[in-house]
Design a protein around this motif. Structure first.
Motif, PDB file in Angstrom:
ATOM      1  N   GLN A   1       0.733  -1.092   0.361  1.00 11.20           N
ATOM      2  CA  GLN A   1      -0.259   0.170  -0.275  1.00 11.20           C
ATOM      3  C   GLN A   1       0.449   1.419  -0.016  1.00 11.20           C
ATOM      4  O   GLN A   1       1.373   1.247   0.784  1.00 11.20           O
ATOM      5  N   PRO A   2       0.806   2.126  -1.300  1.00 13.49           N
ATOM      6  CA  PRO A   2       1.435   2.951  -1.335  1.00 13.49           C
ATOM      7  C   PRO A   2       1.620   4.091   0.116  1.00 13.49           C
ATOM      8  O   PRO A   2      -0.194   4.428   0.643  1.00 13.49           O
ATOM      9  N   VAL A   3       1.947   4.738   0.805  1.00 12.81           N
ATOM     10  CA  VAL A   3       1.691   5.737   1.590  1.00 12.81           C
ATOM     11  C   VAL A   3       2.306   7.324   1.076  1.00 12.81           C
ATOM     12  O   VAL A   3       2.872   7.740   0.451  1.00 12.81           O
ATOM     13  N   TYR A   4       0.287   8.034   0.648  1.00 11.63           N
ATOM     14  CA  TYR A   4       1.000   9.240   0.171  1.00 11.63           C
ATOM     15  C   TYR A   4       0.442  10.882   1.709  1.00 11.63           C
ATOM     16  O   TYR A   4       0.758  10.477   2.826  1.00 11.63           O
ATOM     17  N   GLN A   5       1.207  11.633   0.804  1.00  6.10           N
ATOM     18  CA  GLN A   5       1.019  12.992   0.889  1.00  6.10           C
ATOM     19  C   GLN A   5       0.332  14.065   0.703  1.00  6.10           C
ATOM     20  O   GLN A   5       1.220  14.981  -0.497  1.00  6.10           O
ATOM     21  N   LYS A   6      -0.891  14.216   0.292  1.00  8.48           N
ATOM     22  CA  LYS A   6      -1.417  14.576  -1.094  1.00  8.48           C
ATOM     23  C   LYS A   6      -1.087  13.828  -2.039  1.00  8.48           C
ATOM     24  O   LYS A   6      -1.201  12.940  -1.535  1.00  8.48           O
ATOM     25  N   ASP A   7      -0.297  14.307  -2.928  1.00  6.23           N
ATOM     26  CA  ASP A   7      -0.777  13.815  -4.488  1.00  6.23           C
ATOM     27  C   ASP A   7       1.116  12.913  -4.219  1.00  6.23           C
ATOM     28  O   ASP A   7       1.626  12.369  -5.329  1.00  6.23           O
ATOM     29  N   THR A   8       2.107  13.426  -3.046  1.00  5.84           N
ATOM     30  CA  THR A   8       3.423  12.664  -3.092  1.00  5.84           C
ATOM     31  C   THR A   8       3.751  11.482  -2.258  1.00  5.84           C
ATOM     32  O   THR A   8       2.811  11.354  -1.272  1.00  5.84           O
ATOM     33  N   VAL A   9       4.302  10.688  -3.424  1.00  5.49           N
ATOM     34  CA  VAL A   9       4.287   9.226  -2.786  1.00  5.49           C
ATOM     35  C   VAL A   9       5.467   9.349  -1.591  1.00  5.49           C
ATOM     36  O   VAL A   9       7.006   9.269  -2.182  1.00  5.49           O
ATOM     37  N   LEU A  10       5.550   9.157  -0.394  1.00  4.93           N
ATOM     38  CA  LEU A  10       6.582   9.345   0.839  1.00  4.93           C
ATOM     39  C   LEU A  10       7.023   7.603   1.132  1.00  4.93           C
ATOM     40  O   LEU A  10       8.487   7.548   1.140  1.00  4.93           O
ATOM     41  N   GLY A  11       6.011   6.744   0.704  1.00  2.28           N
ATOM     42  CA  GLY A  11       6.746   5.887   0.731  1.00  2.28           C
ATOM     43  C   GLY A  11       5.675   4.118   0.497  1.00  2.28           C
ATOM     44  O   GLY A  11       4.866   4.642  -0.300  1.00  2.28           O
ATOM     45  N   THR A  12       6.437   2.964   1.379  1.00  3.09           N
ATOM     46  CA  THR A  12       5.590   2.116   0.542  1.00  3.09           C
ATOM     47  C   THR A  12       5.482   1.179   2.000  1.00  3.09           C
ATOM     48  O   THR A  12       5.855   0.957   2.901  1.00  3.09           O
ATOM     49  N   LEU A  13       3.402   1.148   2.476  1.00  7.51           N
ATOM     50  CA  LEU A  13       3.676  -0.190   3.135  1.00  7.51           C
ATOM     51  C   LEU A  13       3.411  -2.069   2.817  1.00  7.51           C
ATOM     52  O   LEU A  13       2.761  -1.713   2.378  1.00  7.51           O
ATOM     53  N   TYR A  14       4.404  -2.578   3.678  1.00  7.45           N
ATOM     54  CA  TYR A  14       3.705  -4.305   3.438  1.00  7.45           C
ATOM     55  C   TYR A  14       3.338  -4.551   4.846  1.00  7.45           C
ATOM     56  O   TYR A  14       3.488  -4.407   5.663  1.00  7.45           O
ATOM     57  N   LEU A  15       2.126  -5.481   3.879  1.00  6.73           N
ATOM     58  CA  LEU A  15       1.533  -5.855   5.299  1.00  6.73           C
ATOM     59  C   LEU A  15       1.246  -7.440   4.755  1.00  6.73           C
ATOM     60  O   LEU A  15       0.965  -8.028   3.782  1.00  6.73           O
ATOM     61  N   LYS A  16       1.840  -8.468   5.525  1.00  4.73           N
ATOM     62  CA  LYS A  16       1.871 -10.191   5.585  1.00  4.73           C
ATOM     63  C   LYS A  16       1.120 -10.932   6.641  1.00  4.73           C
ATOM     64  O   LYS A  16       0.839 -10.506   8.008  1.00  4.73           O
ATOM     65  N   THR A  17      -0.303 -11.578   6.173  1.00  7.53           N
ATOM     66  CA  THR A  17      -1.199 -11.751   7.279  1.00  7.53           C
ATOM     67  C   THR A  17      -1.321 -13.050   6.609  1.00  7.53           C
ATOM     68  O   THR A  17      -1.343 -13.868   5.896  1.00  7.53           O
ATOM     69  N   THR A  18      -1.566 -13.872   8.156  1.00  8.44           N
ATOM     70  CA  THR A  18      -1.600 -16.131   7.972  1.00  8.44           C
ATOM     71  C   THR A  18      -3.376 -16.091   7.620  1.00  8.44           C
ATOM     72  O   THR A  18      -3.992 -15.333   7.713  1.00  8.44           O
ATOM     73  N   MET A  19      -3.490 -17.763   6.795  1.00  2.32           N
ATOM     74  CA  MET A  19      -5.349 -17.939   6.670  1.00  2.32           C
ATOM     75  C   MET A  19      -4.931 -18.968   7.274  1.00  2.32           C
ATOM     76  O   MET A  19      -5.874 -20.234   7.263  1.00  2.32           O
ATOM     77  N   SER A  20      -4.379 -19.586   8.841  1.00  3.13           N
ATOM     78  CA  SER A  20      -3.802 -20.668   9.588  1.00  3.13           C
ATOM     79  C   SER A  20      -5.077 -20.351  10.176  1.00  3.13           C
ATOM     80  O   SER A  20      -5.604 -21.235  10.757  1.00  3.13           O
ATOM     81  N   VAL A  21      -6.190 -19.384  10.631  1.00  7.01           N
ATOM     82  CA  VAL A  21      -7.420 -19.534  11.424  1.00  7.01           C
ATOM     83  C   VAL A  21      -8.156 -19.959  10.304  1.00  7.01           C
ATOM     84  O   VAL A  21      -9.514 -21.628  11.247  1.00  7.01           O
ATOM     85  N   ILE A  22      -8.310 -19.973   9.680  1.00  6.20           N
ATOM     86  CA  ILE A  22      -9.226 -20.743   8.496  1.00  6.20           C
ATOM     87  C   ILE A  22      -9.275 -21.872   8.290  1.00  6.20           C
ATOM     88  O   ILE A  22     -10.213 -22.774   8.178  1.00  6.20           O
ATOM     89  N   TYR A  23      -7.501 -22.776   8.229  1.00  5.70           N
ATOM     90  CA  TYR A  23      -7.471 -24.449   8.410  1.00  5.70           C
ATOM     91  C   TYR A  23      -7.827 -24.352  10.189  1.00  5.70           C
ATOM     92  O   TYR A  23      -8.101 -26.128  10.146  1.00  5.70           O
ATOM     93  N   GLU A  24      -7.690 -24.142  10.857  1.00 12.31           N
ATOM     94  CA  GLU A  24      -8.468 -24.182  12.168  1.00 12.31           C
ATOM     95  C   GLU A  24      -9.613 -24.682  12.280  1.00 12.31           C
ATOM     96  O   GLU A  24     -10.047 -25.358  12.771  1.00 12.31           O
ATOM     97  N   GLN A  25     -10.142 -23.781  11.669  1.00 13.60           N
ATOM     98  CA  GLN A  25     -12.141 -23.739  11.179  1.00 13.60           C
ATOM     99  C   GLN A  25     -11.919 -25.002  10.162  1.00 13.60           C
ATOM    100  O   GLN A  25     -13.135 -25.130  11.350  1.00 13.60           O
ATOM    101  N   ILE A  26     -11.813 -25.018   9.406  1.00 12.78           N
ATOM    102  CA  ILE A  26     -12.010 -26.044   8.699  1.00 12.78           C
ATOM    103  C   ILE A  26     -12.083 -27.918   9.071  1.00 12.78           C
ATOM    104  O   ILE A  26     -12.530 -29.035   9.165  1.00 12.78           O
TER     105      ILE A  26
END
Length: 585
Positions: free
Chosen positions: A128-153
């Protein structure tokens, strides 16, 4: 034991259990697939929203390069147990801050990826790009797991197994009851069928338990037993009838002979022994050709061929040989013999000796020929005298003599025609009649015959059309005789001053000539025998009409010798139309 040999009760229960298992498995599979898909969509939506919030909150930390603020913002992700890693990149792609705070650098991508999200192995990744108005200041990286659904299944699968086992147990208990409802009527039918087959007792009937398909099957089974019982009675009656028929065959005065389709004799009654002088054991198993003269064997082969092709009953007159080589005139009636499936397997031949009848006919024909020939000479003299006296009466202008002699001349012409018919009949039956074919124009011949008929029958109007310029190749005298007979009949059987019409129609290399009257008409029954020799219509309206019933027979035979035949269309009270066709020259 193969599946087809399993008892029907077990088959019904097995089918119920199998279908129930398949349905439960499908239902569980569909539910798990739905849960898995729903979780992925929910995760994608929530993580995308979370990344947007974190990116917006991190814009100030990146703008002022505050590492502490960035670390604090990312540390807030520990509240979401699905997030396993997150980081912020500067605009130049260098790592600025990370979560967990002291995680090794190789936990994160070396450089930020393209903006967007997606599933990789068991994780959901967001850049996800990080903006200040129309200027790109940097990028956000996010990583989530799917282990919960496997437990539910996994948990759901455990629950599903317990539910399937419980439901199958319920299905088994229900199938015990259902199979009884279905199998008991079938077992009842089986018991009834066993009694019928073992005891040959066709009077028992199965008990109908319901009005469904099994009830209908029970009704059909009982009806089948009814039919078998009736057939048994019929077979008994047929056996008695066959015995009676065999007695009739043996006592018949006509020879009755059975043959195979190859012409081998397989039955021979006593009348056949008397007629042909052969004993049954001398001919059974031998060919019918033994009885057929050499010159008629082609005819017999044609009869056998016709039987094999399914031709119907035929009746005709022919000749056959007896054991002492005596030539017999016989009347044959040949009909096919069929088996129970309707297939022709042979033939039955009824032969009647008509030798004496033929001799009587020959003596009669000889007498008719002799009398006709003897009458012809004095009749010719009488006509000559009448013609002389008629000419003299015309010069003397004696109206009485002229009228009387004219009538005498008409009657003498009628007698001459009758004598000629008898002579032609005799020649025809002796095979002595000969054709003298020539090319001639049809119009003058019809005009000549019509003029003579009009002169003799002034009360009728005779017209013809459509024959101009038409030439045919035929025996002119014989075709003239055909026209004379047809026109004469049209006049005789038309009351009052009726109209007689002669039409000619050309088509497909032939010309069709028809003679139509407005007379009394002919019934359908009489039309079948109209061209038989000496046949006359049995009708009170024609009792006063003279004739011997040979005119139309001669017409039919003359046309047959010209490869043609006479056709009749008639309705009682509305007239008749006789027609024939000739090949164009």
């Amino acid at each position: 034991m193969s599946y087809k040999d399993i008892p029907i009760r077990r088959k019904i229960m097995g089918a119920i259990m199998f279908i129930s298992s398949i349905l439960l498995l499908i239902m569980c599979g569909v539910y798990m697939l739905f849960e898995y898909t729903s979780y992925k969509n929910t995760l994608k939506s929530s993580v995308s929203s979370l990344s947007t919030v974190i990116a917006n909150n991190s814009s100030a930390a990146l703008a002022f390069q505050s590492h502490a603020d960035a670390t604090e913002i990312l540390s807030a992700l520990k509240a979401d147990k699905n997030v396993v890693a997150a980081c912020l990149y500067n605009s130049d792609g260098s790592l600025f801050a990370s979560y967990p705070a002291h995680a090794p650098a190789d936990l994160f991508p070396a450089k930020p990826g393209k903006e967007g999200s997606g599933f990789e192995n068991d994780y959901f990744i967001v850049f996800q790009p990080v903006y200040q108005k129309d200027t790109v200041l940097g990028t956000l990286y996010l990583k989530t797991t799917m282990s919960v659904i496997y437990e539910q299944i996994t948990n759901f699968m455990m629950v599903a197994i317990i539910m399937i086992v419980g439901l199958l147990l319920i299905a088994y208990i229900l199938s015990l009851q259902v199979q009884k409802i279905i199998s008991e009527p079938i077992m009842s039918l089986k018991s009834t069928a066993t009694v019928v087959s073992e005891d040959n007792n066709y009077t028992v009937r199965a008990v109908k338990a319901s009005d469904d398909e099994l009830g209908a099957l029970t009704d059909t089974f009982n009806k089948m037993l009814d039919q078998i019982e009736i057939q048994n009675i019929e077979i008994s009656d047929a056996a008695a009838e066959n015995a009676k028929l065999a007695a009739i065959v043996e006592s018949s005065s006509d020879a009755i002979i059975g043959m195979t389709l190859d012409g081998m004799i397989n039955s021979w009654n006593e009348a056949a022994e008397r007629m042909f002088k052969y004993k049954a054991d001398e001919v059974i198993g031998h060919s019918i050709m033994t009885l057929v003269p050499a010159e008629l064997q082609a005819e017999q082969r044609a009869i056998l061929s016709g039987l094999r092709n399914g031709e119907p009953v035929s009746q005709f007159e022919t000749r056959r040989l007896s054991k002492d080589q005596k030539l017999l005139d016989v009347s044959l009636t040949i009909s096919p013999v069929k088996n129970s499936q309707g297939n022709i397997i042979g033939s039955s031949k009824i032969a009647r000796d008509i030798s004496e009848k033929k001799r009587e006919e020959q003596r009669k024909n000889d007498f008719i020929a002799m009398v006709s020939h003897e009458l012809k000479t004095p009749l010719t003299s009488i006509r000559s005298y009448i013609q002389v006296l008629l000419a003299k009466a015309k010069t003397e202008d004696d109206s009485f003599k002229l009228s009387a002699l004219t009538r005498a001349d008409v009657q003498s012409k009628k007698m001459t025609t009758m004598i000629n018919d008898f002579l032609n009949l005799t020649r025809l039956e002796e095979g002595k009649i000969q054709l003298h074919k020539e090319v001639f124009e049809l119009h003058p011949l019809i005009a000549e015959v019509t003029d003579d008929a009009q002169f003799l029958n002034t009360g009728h109007k005779i017209t013809f059309a459509g024959c101009m310029g038409v030439k045919v190749c035929a025996d002119k005298d014989k075709i003239g005789q055909v026209l004379i007979n047809l026109i004469s009949n049209a006049v005789k059987y038309s009351p009052g001053n009726g109209l007689v019409t002669i039409d000619c129609i050309i088509g497909e290399g032939r010309i069709k000539i028809s003679v139509t009257d407005q007379g009394i008409g002919i019934s359908q029954e009489d039309q079948k025998k109209l061209f038989d020799r000496f046949y006359r219509v049995q009708n009170v309206k024609v009792k006063t009409v003279s004739g011997f019933g040979i005119g139309l027979y001669l017409v039919s035979e003359i046309l047959r010798s010209h490869d043609s035949r006479v056709m009749v269309e008639s309705e009682e009270g509305k007239g008749s139309s006789f027609s024939f066709s000739l090949s164009l020259e």
